[in-house]
Enzyme design. Sequence first.
Site, PDB file in Angstrom:
ATOM      1  N   PHE A 119      -7.311 -13.913   0.297  1.00  0.00           N
ATOM      2  CA  PHE A 119      -6.051 -14.209   0.963  1.00  0.00           C
ATOM      3  C   PHE A 119      -5.998 -15.698   1.311  1.00  0.00           C
ATOM      4  CE2 PHE A 119      -2.992 -14.321   4.467  1.00  0.00           C
ATOM      5  CZ  PHE A 119      -1.921 -13.704   3.841  1.00  0.00           C
TER       6      PHE A 119
ATOM      7  N   TYR B   1      -0.938  -6.286  13.218  1.00  0.00           N
ATOM      8  CA  TYR B   1       0.462  -5.925  12.969  1.00  0.00           C
ATOM      9  C   TYR B   1       0.694  -5.149  11.679  1.00  0.00           C
ATOM     10  CZ  TYR B   1       0.225 -10.456  10.498  1.00  0.00           C
ATOM     11  OH  TYR B   1      -0.141 -11.519   9.702  1.00  0.00           O
ATOM     12  N   LYS B   2      -0.376  -4.793  10.970  1.00  0.00           N
ATOM     13  CA  LYS B   2      -0.205  -3.983   9.765  1.00  0.00           C
ATOM     14  C   LYS B   2      -0.370  -2.502  10.120  1.00  0.00           C
ATOM     15  CE  LYS B   2      -2.052  -7.800   6.967  1.00  0.00           C
ATOM     16  NZ  LYS B   2      -0.752  -8.386   6.550  1.00  0.00           N
TER      17      LYS B   2
ATOM     18  N   ASP C  72     -13.082  -9.776   6.473  1.00  0.00           N
ATOM     19  CA  ASP C  72     -11.697  -9.698   6.933  1.00  0.00           C
ATOM     20  C   ASP C  72     -11.215  -8.263   6.700  1.00  0.00           C
ATOM     21  OD1 ASP C  72      -8.942  -9.801   7.296  1.00  0.00           O
ATOM     22  OD2 ASP C  72      -8.729 -11.781   6.364  1.00  0.00           O
TER      23      ASP C  72
ATOM     24  N   ARG D 112       4.268  -4.402  -4.642  1.00  0.00           N
ATOM     25  CA  ARG D 112       3.254  -3.826  -3.761  1.00  0.00           C
ATOM     26  C   ARG D 112       3.912  -2.794  -2.836  1.00  0.00           C
ATOM     27  NH1 ARG D 112      -0.168  -7.259   0.682  1.00  0.00           N
ATOM     28  NH2 ARG D 112       1.912  -7.276   1.621  1.00  0.00           N
TER      29      ARG D 112
END
Length: 411
Positions: free
Chosen positions: A126, A221-222, A196, A370
């Site tokens: 990422f 927040y996911k 991560d 996605r």
Amino acid sequence: MTHSLEDARALDAADPLAGLRDEFSLPEGIIYLDGNSLGALPRATISAQRDAVERQWGADLIRSWNSNDWIGAPQRIGAKIATLIGARPHEVIVTDSVSVNLFKLIVAATRIQTGRAQILTEPGNFPTDLYTAGGAADILPDHVVHTEQAGDLVDALGPDTALMMLTHVHYKTGARHDMALLTEEAHEAGALALWDLSHSVGAIPVDLNGCEVDLAVGCGYKYLNGGPGAPAFLYVHEDLQEQLRSPLSGWMGHEAPFAFRDDYVPAPGVTRFLCGTPPVLSLLALESGIDLFADIDMGDVAAKSTALFNLFAARIEERCSGHGLELVTPRDAAHRGSHISYRHPDGWPISQALIERGVIGDFRAPDILRFGLTPLYLRFEDVWQAVEILGDILDSGVWREERFAEKAAVT
């Protein structure tokens, strides 16, 4: 085997997590397949935020730091997250963002690795992980970031490796690293391991202590449904906590912040990785999302994730064959997270046509469609209907219309 809408509804009827959908505020007519980017709003968050604003802030004012334990929120919420990632309660704290936490842990870890100057990661990690590692290396004398393809990571570990930094589940493809194996290999080489967990926590089982992981960060927040920009968390194994020192020595990381001394002495344990004043409203919103997991078996979550993926992939093959969609997510459940991704040269306009039809996934450049498979609130019927709509869009070619070509700031 053809999968019918009735088959999907039968799966929903047998789903042990089906009742959790009612715990979320989901708009009518929308199939939400982007919970891997921003989780849906828990209904409990609405009332909890009202209480936080009107009573705790509005009525109790500054007294709430003590009376409502605002000051203890980072540790309290961290302990709740610890149960989801296989950590001890005192090893996790909620603070700052993933990027800031990565910086703190990268610098702290490499400083105790005397004579080692390499931060090992992989290309395509990422971007914030790569950028932050590069920024940390810039301020560390003689340190470099070294990238290797996933299959070559073990061979790249060596006497110069200070830290191996990897994302457990890849943000584009959904591919999952073998955390236990790679952590063991890093330790054999004398390196520390930093993971991560942003696309793992709350979606698949994680066992940091069982894998003997040194350090980790993760997103709020996911899959944890903490709200846009929710605070992140970091984990430090108990054996390392007194050895590490955060490079961001803010007052909340001091052993006695309200003594207001000029000299900095780090707090004991993981609390030393706090920095500035905690964002209380955001912390409490995150806590509402995490509390939904209190009585959930992560085995049920993982099983539903697998079943949602299998239905999605099978339906794509039945309904959308011949339209150029290439599955890039591993089919083996042990080797993936909880989203499914397809490569298509016109992924962006297709994603926009889907959104117009009420199916919200997302796009990752240059060509990835996605779709997040969030077990707490996604139904099997949603998956069936989403693929049916995608098939209609591909059959009709509506996505070729010019209005779908314009790029937005956020994709």
